[in-house]
Motif scaffolding. Structure first.
Motif, PDB file in Angstrom:
ATOM      1  N   LEU A  97       0.832  -1.208   0.000  1.00 24.55           N
ATOM      2  CA  LEU A  97       0.000   0.000   0.000  1.00 24.55           C
ATOM      3  C   LEU A  97       0.867   1.258   0.000  1.00 24.55           C
ATOM      4  O   LEU A  97       0.563   2.245  -0.687  1.00 24.55           O
ATOM      5  CB  LEU A  97      -0.932   0.000   1.209  1.00 24.55           C
ATOM      6  CG  LEU A  97      -2.072  -1.025   1.173  1.00 24.55           C
ATOM      7  CD1 LEU A  97      -2.840  -1.014   2.490  1.00 24.55           C
ATOM      8  CD2 LEU A  97      -3.020  -0.725   0.012  1.00 24.55           C
ATOM      9  N   ASN A  98       1.946   1.239   0.796  1.00 24.03           N
ATOM     10  CA  ASN A  98       2.839   2.395   0.825  1.00 24.03           C
ATOM     11  C   ASN A  98       3.512   2.599  -0.531  1.00 24.03           C
ATOM     12  O   ASN A  98       3.683   3.741  -0.988  1.00 24.03           O
ATOM     13  CB  ASN A  98       3.901   2.205   1.906  1.00 24.03           C
ATOM     14  CG  ASN A  98       4.901   3.347   1.929  1.00 24.03           C
ATOM     15  OD1 ASN A  98       4.641   4.433   2.422  1.00 24.03           O
ATOM     16  ND2 ASN A  98       6.072   3.116   1.359  1.00 24.03           N
TER      17      ASN A  98
ATOM     18  N   ILE B  40       2.330   1.769  -3.489  1.00 24.13           N
ATOM     19  CA  ILE B  40       1.329   2.317  -4.411  1.00 24.13           C
ATOM     20  C   ILE B  40       1.154   3.818  -4.188  1.00 24.13           C
ATOM     21  O   ILE B  40       1.115   4.615  -5.138  1.00 24.13           O
ATOM     22  CB  ILE B  40      -0.007   1.574  -4.247  1.00 24.13           C
ATOM     23  CG1 ILE B  40       0.130   0.127  -4.710  1.00 24.13           C
ATOM     24  CG2 ILE B  40      -1.117   2.282  -5.029  1.00 24.13           C
ATOM     25  CD1 ILE B  40      -1.082  -0.732  -4.410  1.00 24.13           C
ATOM     26  N   TYR B  41       1.063   4.203  -2.911  1.00 25.32           N
ATOM     27  CA  TYR B  41       0.924   5.630  -2.583  1.00 25.32           C
ATOM     28  C   TYR B  41       2.154   6.413  -3.052  1.00 25.32           C
ATOM     29  O   TYR B  41       2.031   7.504  -3.640  1.00 25.32           O
ATOM     30  CB  TYR B  41       0.741   5.803  -1.081  1.00 25.32           C
ATOM     31  CG  TYR B  41       0.861   7.236  -0.624  1.00 25.32           C
ATOM     32  CD1 TYR B  41      -0.202   8.126  -0.779  1.00 25.32           C
ATOM     33  CD2 TYR B  41       2.049   7.710  -0.057  1.00 25.32           C
ATOM     34  CE1 TYR B  41      -0.095   9.445  -0.372  1.00 25.32           C
ATOM     35  CE2 TYR B  41       2.163   9.033   0.345  1.00 25.32           C
ATOM     36  CZ  TYR B  41       1.096   9.885   0.194  1.00 25.32           C
ATOM     37  OH  TYR B  41       1.211  11.199   0.579  1.00 25.32           O
ATOM     38  N   CYS B  42       3.326   5.872  -2.809  1.00 28.32           N
ATOM     39  CA  CYS B  42       4.566   6.547  -3.181  1.00 28.32           C
ATOM     40  C   CYS B  42       4.659   6.735  -4.694  1.00 28.32           C
ATOM     41  O   CYS B  42       5.007   7.825  -5.186  1.00 28.32           O
ATOM     42  CB  CYS B  42       5.768   5.755  -2.676  1.00 28.32           C
ATOM     43  SG  CYS B  42       7.378   6.513  -3.054  1.00 28.32           S
TER      44      CYS B  42
ATOM     45  N   ALA C  12       2.162   6.809  -6.871  1.00 22.66           N
ATOM     46  CA  ALA C  12       1.146   7.754  -7.320  1.00 22.66           C
ATOM     47  C   ALA C  12       1.521   9.188  -6.955  1.00 22.66           C
ATOM     48  O   ALA C  12       1.375  10.111  -7.774  1.00 22.66           O
ATOM     49  CB  ALA C  12      -0.208   7.387  -6.701  1.00 22.66           C
ATOM     50  N   TYR C  13       2.009   9.386  -5.735  1.00 21.23           N
ATOM     51  CA  TYR C  13       2.367  10.734  -5.276  1.00 21.23           C
ATOM     52  C   TYR C  13       3.533  11.304  -6.090  1.00 21.23           C
ATOM     53  O   TYR C  13       3.491  12.460  -6.538  1.00 21.23           O
ATOM     54  CB  TYR C  13       2.721  10.678  -3.795  1.00 21.23           C
ATOM     55  CG  TYR C  13       3.174  12.009  -3.236  1.00 21.23           C
ATOM     56  CD1 TYR C  13       2.255  12.983  -2.861  1.00 21.23           C
ATOM     57  CD2 TYR C  13       4.542  12.291  -3.092  1.00 21.23           C
ATOM     58  CE1 TYR C  13       2.676  14.206  -2.360  1.00 21.23           C
ATOM     59  CE2 TYR C  13       4.969  13.513  -2.605  1.00 21.23           C
ATOM     60  CZ  TYR C  13       4.030  14.465  -2.233  1.00 21.23           C
ATOM     61  OH  TYR C  13       4.449  15.676  -1.744  1.00 21.23           O
ATOM     62  N   ARG C  14       4.566  10.483  -6.275  1.00 19.09           N
ATOM     63  CA  ARG C  14       5.729  10.964  -7.022  1.00 19.09           C
ATOM     64  C   ARG C  14       5.380  11.216  -8.496  1.00 19.09           C
ATOM     65  O   ARG C  14       5.890  12.167  -9.113  1.00 19.09           O
ATOM     66  CB  ARG C  14       6.869   9.952  -6.898  1.00 19.09           C
ATOM     67  CG  ARG C  14       7.473   9.829  -5.490  1.00 19.09           C
ATOM     68  CD  ARG C  14       8.484  10.937  -5.238  1.00 19.09           C
ATOM     69  NE  ARG C  14       9.620  10.830  -6.146  1.00 19.09           N
ATOM     70  CZ  ARG C  14      10.715  10.097  -5.899  1.00 19.09           C
ATOM     71  NH1 ARG C  14      10.817   9.408  -4.769  1.00 19.09           N
ATOM     72  NH2 ARG C  14      11.716  10.072  -6.769  1.00 19.09           N
TER      73      ARG C  14
ATOM     74  N   SER D 139       3.539  14.475  -8.718  1.00 16.45           N
ATOM     75  CA  SER D 139       4.403  15.628  -8.455  1.00 16.45           C
ATOM     76  C   SER D 139       5.402  15.878  -9.585  1.00 16.45           C
ATOM     77  O   SER D 139       6.178  16.828  -9.531  1.00 16.45           O
ATOM     78  CB  SER D 139       5.159  15.430  -7.141  1.00 16.45           C
ATOM     79  OG  SER D 139       6.080  14.354  -7.247  1.00 16.45           O
TER      80      SER D 139
ATOM     81  N   ALA E  32      10.104   2.936  -4.266  1.00 15.14           N
ATOM     82  CA  ALA E  32       8.774   2.835  -3.663  1.00 15.14           C
ATOM     83  C   ALA E  32       8.712   1.730  -2.617  1.00 15.14           C
ATOM     84  O   ALA E  32       8.135   1.908  -1.543  1.00 15.14           O
ATOM     85  CB  ALA E  32       7.730   2.600  -4.748  1.00 15.14           C
TER      86      ALA E  32
END
Length: 239
Positions: A26-27, A29-31, A33-35, A38, A47
């Protein structure tokens, strides 16, 4: 059975592996998507490595720590998680840990301590609620203050009555007589031991794990009866 109950009913090793896998994925996936959003896309290694370094050791520490109420054990688990996090970072990024790297572990260590404290509080609160509900639903002889104890042990012509954080109390009685006097509020799991169902965290193959971390043996004959009668409900999970 709900997903949460299945997780709690799993063995310690399975809970650690499942918790780490879910958190790291999950982390990641978030990383990613966030990167990407940005404008600075991350690699899969970046990630996943962040979660492995900064999340995995603390999930393992939490699962190990919540089974113990011994401060020395908890401190040892805390130090082991911190060391594991630093060593993983050194191995994955080929760099020696610095003092700043240690400071960066403070938020995770704080969450670890707060999580264990919250878990212990909710566990104690849930035990009190379940104990009250369990005792009020039982029929038979009045149990009185004896039902406030978590487990009892035969000690010759006496029994030792145990409760978390309190010294044991002695009562002149046999274990069999005590069980008769308390109207089956306690479940016998061994020729020497009986437990209050509301104090049980997990019903294992050869032991009964209590909420305070105490692990009592369970004899084969008593285990068969417990399974047949389903007498460690409501607070146990069978593995």
């Amino acid at each position: 059975m709900s997903l949460a109950k299945q997780y709690l009913a799993a063995s310690l090793g399975k809970r650690i592996l499942l918790g780490i896998a879910a958190a790291v994925v999950l982390n990641a996936i978030y990383c990613l998507a966030y990167r990407y959003a940005s404008g600075n896309p991350a690699t899969l290694f970046e990630a996943f490595s962040w979660g492995i370094i900064n999340i995995a050791p603390w999930i393992a520490a939490f699962e190990l720590g919540r089974t113990s109420r011994n401060w020395f054990v908890l401190i040892a688990i805390f130090l082991a998680a911190t060391s594991a996090s630093l060593l993983l970072e050194a191995a994955l990024h080929s760099s020696l840990p610095t003092g700043f790297d240690l400071i960066r572990r403070i938020p995770a260590a704080t969450l670890f301590a707060m999580g264990l404290g919250l878990f212990a509080f909710l566990e104690a609160r849930n035990r009190d609620i379940e104990r009250g509900a369990f005792n009020s639903d039982m029929v038979g002889a009045e149990c009185g203050s004896d039902c406030d104890y978590d487990w009892v042990m035969s000690a010759g012509n006496y029994i030792e009555m145990h409760r978390a954080s309190d010294p044991p109390a002695l009562k002149r009685s046999s274990l069999s007589q005590f069980l008769r006097d308390t109207g089956s509020r306690f479940v016998r799991v061994h020729r020497q031991y009986a437990v209050h169902p509301a104090a049980v965290r997990q019903f294992e193959r050869k032991h009964v794990l209590l909420l305070d971390g105490t692990r009592l043996p369970i004899g084969n004959r008593y285990r068969a009866k417990v399974v047949k009668d389903n007498s460690l409900v409501p607070s146990s999970q069978t593995t």
